[in-house]
Write a protein that holds these residues in place. Structure first.
Motif, mmCIF file in Angstrom:
data_model
loop_
_atom_site.group_PDB
_atom_site.id
_atom_site.type_symbol
_atom_site.label_atom_id
_atom_site.label_comp_id
_atom_site.label_asym_id
_atom_site.label_seq_id
_atom_site.Cartn_x
_atom_site.Cartn_y
_atom_site.Cartn_z
ATOM 1 N N SER A 42 -2.349 -1.818 0.100
ATOM 2 C CA SER A 42 -2.222 -1.969 -1.373
ATOM 3 C C SER A 42 -2.602 -0.810 -2.091
ATOM 4 C CB SER A 42 -2.907 -3.173 -1.772
ATOM 5 O OG SER A 42 -2.659 -4.303 -1.192
ATOM 6 N N LEU A 43 -3.584 -0.154 -1.810
ATOM 7 C CA LEU A 43 -4.195 1.251 -2.637
ATOM 8 C C LEU A 43 -3.233 2.202 -2.302
ATOM 9 C CD1 LEU A 43 -6.489 2.304 -4.289
ATOM 10 C CD2 LEU A 43 -7.591 3.051 -2.228
ATOM 11 N N GLN A 44 -2.661 2.406 -1.192
ATOM 12 C CA GLN A 44 -1.568 3.313 -1.008
ATOM 13 C C GLN A 44 -0.584 3.180 -1.904
ATOM 14 O OE1 GLN A 44 -1.660 3.356 3.432
ATOM 15 N NE2 GLN A 44 -3.272 4.285 3.548
ATOM 16 N N ILE A 45 -0.113 1.830 -1.752
ATOM 17 C CA ILE A 45 1.260 1.665 -2.532
ATOM 18 C C ILE A 45 1.090 1.781 -3.917
ATOM 19 C CG2 ILE A 45 2.752 -0.424 -3.251
ATOM 20 C CD1 ILE A 45 2.212 -1.642 -0.558
ATOM 21 N N CYS A 46 -0.111 1.480 -4.430
ATOM 22 C CA CYS A 46 -0.350 1.963 -5.915
ATOM 23 C C CYS A 46 -0.361 3.414 -6.180
ATOM 24 C CB CYS A 46 -1.827 1.443 -6.179
ATOM 25 S SG CYS A 46 -2.082 -0.546 -6.454
ATOM 26 N N GLY A 47 -0.669 4.276 -5.272
ATOM 27 C CA GLY A 47 -0.590 5.656 -5.305
ATOM 28 C C GLY A 47 0.535 6.105 -5.270
ATOM 29 N N PHE A 48 1.626 5.591 -4.568
ATOM 30 C CA PHE A 48 2.697 6.048 -4.538
ATOM 31 C C PHE A 48 3.542 5.436 -5.588
ATOM 32 C CE2 PHE A 48 2.745 6.192 0.312
ATOM 33 C CZ PHE A 48 3.305 7.308 0.290
ATOM 34 N N LEU A 49 3.208 4.485 -6.356
ATOM 35 C CA LEU A 49 3.962 3.879 -7.560
ATOM 36 C C LEU A 49 3.490 4.745 -8.646
ATOM 37 C CD1 LEU A 49 3.423 0.045 -7.345
ATOM 38 C CD2 LEU A 49 5.662 1.319 -6.936
ATOM 39 N N LEU A 50 2.150 5.189 -8.756
ATOM 40 C CA LEU A 50 1.728 6.175 -9.663
ATOM 41 C C LEU A 50 2.277 7.771 -9.764
ATOM 42 C CD1 LEU A 50 0.069 6.481 -12.461
ATOM 43 C CD2 LEU A 50 -2.024 6.800 -10.774
ATOM 44 N N PHE A 51 2.176 8.046 -8.509
ATOM 45 C CA PHE A 51 2.364 9.524 -8.383
ATOM 46 C C PHE A 51 3.854 9.811 -8.325
ATOM 47 C CE2 PHE A 51 -2.098 9.498 -7.383
ATOM 48 C CZ PHE A 51 -2.631 10.540 -8.022
ATOM 49 N N VAL A 52 4.833 8.891 -7.592
ATOM 50 C CA VAL A 52 6.004 9.326 -7.108
ATOM 51 C C VAL A 52 6.899 8.474 -8.348
ATOM 52 C CG1 VAL A 52 7.776 8.953 -5.460
ATOM 53 C CG2 VAL A 52 5.417 9.571 -4.777
ATOM 54 N N HIS A 53 6.508 7.379 -8.675
ATOM 55 C CA HIS A 53 7.531 6.514 -9.643
ATOM 56 C C HIS A 53 7.088 6.442 -10.952
ATOM 57 C CE1 HIS A 53 9.667 5.409 -6.072
ATOM 58 N NE2 HIS A 53 8.463 5.402 -5.433
ATOM 59 N N GLY A 54 5.741 6.982 -11.021
ATOM 60 C CA GLY A 54 5.193 7.073 -12.737
ATOM 61 C C GLY A 54 5.021 5.664 -13.161
ATOM 62 N N THR A 55 4.684 4.874 -12.330
ATOM 63 C CA THR A 55 4.511 3.482 -12.860
ATOM 64 C C THR A 55 2.855 3.032 -12.208
ATOM 65 O OG1 THR A 55 6.585 2.730 -12.266
ATOM 66 C CG2 THR A 55 5.222 1.049 -12.519
ATOM 67 N N PHE A 56 2.205 2.729 -13.198
ATOM 68 C CA PHE A 56 0.699 2.334 -13.100
ATOM 69 C C PHE A 56 0.662 0.796 -12.720
ATOM 70 C CE2 PHE A 56 -3.131 0.511 -14.522
ATOM 71 C CZ PHE A 56 -4.193 0.903 -13.746
ATOM 72 N N MET A 57 -0.129 0.425 -11.694
ATOM 73 C CA MET A 57 -0.405 -0.737 -11.118
ATOM 74 C C MET A 57 -1.547 -0.874 -10.626
ATOM 75 S SD MET A 57 1.953 -3.552 -9.000
ATOM 76 C CE MET A 57 3.153 -3.763 -10.394
ATOM 77 N N SER A 58 -2.659 -1.785 -10.791
ATOM 78 C CA SER A 58 -3.860 -1.791 -10.267
ATOM 79 C C SER A 58 -3.868 -2.652 -9.013
ATOM 80 C CB SER A 58 -5.013 -2.699 -11.208
ATOM 81 O OG SER A 58 -4.524 -3.938 -11.377
ATOM 82 N N CYS A 59 -4.610 -2.666 -8.183
ATOM 83 C CA CYS A 59 -4.576 -3.235 -7.196
ATOM 84 C C CYS A 59 -4.568 -4.895 -7.088
ATOM 85 C CB CYS A 59 -5.819 -2.861 -5.702
ATOM 86 S SG CYS A 59 -5.653 -1.301 -5.341
ATOM 87 N N SER A 60 -5.372 -5.200 -7.979
ATOM 88 C CA SER A 60 -5.114 -6.797 -8.403
ATOM 89 C C SER A 60 -3.834 -7.128 -8.842
ATOM 90 C CB SER A 60 -6.330 -7.175 -9.231
ATOM 91 O OG SER A 60 -6.102 -6.423 -10.530
ATOM 92 N N MET A 61 -3.421 -6.458 -9.494
ATOM 93 C CA MET A 61 -1.995 -6.609 -10.111
ATOM 94 C C MET A 61 -0.929 -6.602 -8.836
ATOM 95 S SD MET A 61 -1.857 -4.522 -13.537
ATOM 96 C CE MET A 61 0.136 -4.714 -13.940
ATOM 97 N N LEU A 62 -1.094 -5.626 -8.199
ATOM 98 C CA LEU A 62 -0.258 -5.624 -6.788
ATOM 99 C C LEU A 62 -0.312 -6.932 -6.111
ATOM 100 C CD1 LEU A 62 1.746 -3.976 -5.365
ATOM 101 C CD2 LEU A 62 -0.225 -2.587 -4.197
ATOM 102 N N LYS A 63 -1.532 -7.294 -5.673
ATOM 103 C CA LYS A 63 -1.745 -8.449 -4.976
ATOM 104 C C LYS A 63 -1.193 -9.522 -5.466
ATOM 105 C CE LYS A 63 -6.059 -6.424 -2.902
ATOM 106 N NZ LYS A 63 -7.382 -6.669 -2.661
ATOM 107 N N ARG A 64 -1.451 -9.805 -6.728
ATOM 108 C CA ARG A 64 -0.674 -10.870 -7.427
ATOM 109 C C ARG A 64 0.756 -10.817 -7.383
ATOM 110 N NH1 ARG A 64 -4.760 -10.068 -11.566
ATOM 111 N NH2 ARG A 64 -3.265 -8.954 -12.737
#
Length: 410
Positions: A42-64
């Motif tokens: 989940s943490l790595q996916i959040c990193g890809f969303l932020l650094f590659v796709h410019g979308t911020f999402m916290s780990c709790s939001m991602l888990k939901r």
């Protein structure tokens, strides 16, 4: 000649397809599904969303979001008989010398199964005890390697193990992240126009220039060398211009040479044995240009497909931490390449000094796009079409069918 064509048209089963990238304009749920299928946390996916796709999402939001999409790994394991049958099929098709981590990624990414590393390890230990023992006794001694970040130093080289049979391989790898930048099968890796095209196609896709490109002194690299030095000519740093392309001994090109060793055990040896069988039974004469064209016509797309699968697995596998103290970090190549700040590195690339239209003009001026331009290839295409229309030959649906067709043709 007919027997040779029948044999070579019977290619290995390659129904396995990698997970398709949904595209840069895909929705967040599609991207989350894609990265989850590539076995990222989940943490790595959040990193890809932020650094590659410019979308911020916290780990709790991602888990939901995962719960809403019913994306989970726990209590969702594939049946053990299915896993065992798949591993046995992979062994029969050439993946008999890979470790449990590579097998685990192949099962999850290539076949869509849900398998843990421990289950993959136990299955391999049960199925191939001697292979596990041989791999566990291997000790590697590596020299110290220094690299500041992605695109700091790109290693480029050709691979000639399949060249006697008419198929050459060319690749490039990033020295910091060990991410495979391209891995191409073609009729030749000695033509500088081919190598120049692969280089231009990559910088066009990434919209940037690497700091330094490193290769051996072969003549196949002259166009790529001139392009790199010209594009980096007006960028004022200590490695601009002539210094942006390094030439040295092939055996000292450490990163790419190490990759070739892995490629040999997990991919190349199977195809070398297959072509050698054709040669031993008299169905393939490596001194005959027509026979080599037959091999390229029938097997080039299959080999390129498997190379794409290898690159996808390699770029998403985890590189273990080395025992000796080294400067380059360990981790997943894709994460090290796209998220270097997490590991204390930085992207060392430079912006393109021209627009993309100029790159397209360079491609049109210097590069030969069509590999099979010989008249014999066109004749083979016409002949195979006629044979398929008359139902005299057909493409097999499995590796076992290919073996039967080979024996029948002989």
């Amino acid at each position: 000649m007919f027997q040779l064509l029948c044999c070579l048209l019977c290619v290995a089963d390659h129904d396995v397809t990698g997970i398709p990238y949904p595209g840069d304009d895909a929705s967040v749920p599609e991207l989350v599904q894609y990265y989850h299928q590539l076995c990222y946390t989940s943490l790595q996916i959040c990193g890809f969303l932020l650094f590659v796709h410019g979308t911020f999402m916290s780990c709790s939001m991602l888990k939901r979001l995962k719960r809403r999409l019913n994306i989970r790994r726990r209590n969702n394991q594939s049946p053990l008989p299915t896993v065992v049958r798949t591993i046995l099929a992979l062994h029969r098709n050439g993946l008999s010398n890979v470790g449990y981590r590579y097998m685990w990624r192949t099962l999850n990414i290539g076949f869509g199964l849900c398998v843990t590393q421990s289950r993959a390890r136990l299955c391999l230990r049960t199925i191939d005890q001697q292979g596990v023992l041989n791999r566990s006794h291997r000790v590697l001694r590596r020299r110290v390697y220094y690299n500041r970040g992605p695109n700091y130093l790109i290693h480029v080289d050709g691979y000639d193990k399949l060249k006697p049979y008419g198929i050459a391989i060319h690749g490039a790898i990033d020295g910091y992240s060990r991410k495979l930048l391209w891995l191409i099968a073609s009729p030749s890796n000695n033509n500088p126009r081919y190598v120049g095209y692969w280089y231009l196609n990559w910088i066009k896709q990434r919209k940037m220039l690497p700091r330094v490109v490193r290769s051996d002194a072969g003549t196949e690299n002259v166009i790529m060398r001139d392009l790199q030095r010209s594009l980096r000519h007006n960028q004022n740093d200590e490695m601009s211009g002539q210094n942006s392309f390094l030439v040295g001994r092939s055996v000292a090109n450490q990163r790419i040479e190490r990759l070739w060793g892995t490629l040999k055990t997990s991919f190349t040896q199977f195809w070398r044995n297959r072509f050698q069988d054709f040669q031993d039974t008299g169905l393939l004469n490596v001194s005959c240009p027509v026979h080599k064209e037959c091999v390229r016509f029938c097997f080039l797309s299959v080999i390129q497909h498997q190379l794409d699968m290898f690159a996808e697995n390699w770029n998403s596998h985890r590189i273990r931490r080395q025992r000796a103290e080294v400067v380059t970090p360990s981790g997943i190549p894709n994460m090290l390449y796209y998220q270097p700040e997490i590991f204390g590195g930085r992207d060392c690339s430079f912006p393109l000094p021209c627009n993309l239209q100029t790159i397209d003009n360079l491609i049109e001026e210097y590069i030969q796009r069509t590999f099979q331009s010989m008249a014999v290839a066109m004749n083979l295409l016409t002949l195979s079409s006629c044979l398929l229309e008359t139902d005299e030959i057909s493409f097999p649906s499995s590796h076992h069918t290919m073996t039967q067709s080979y024996c029948f043709g002989h």
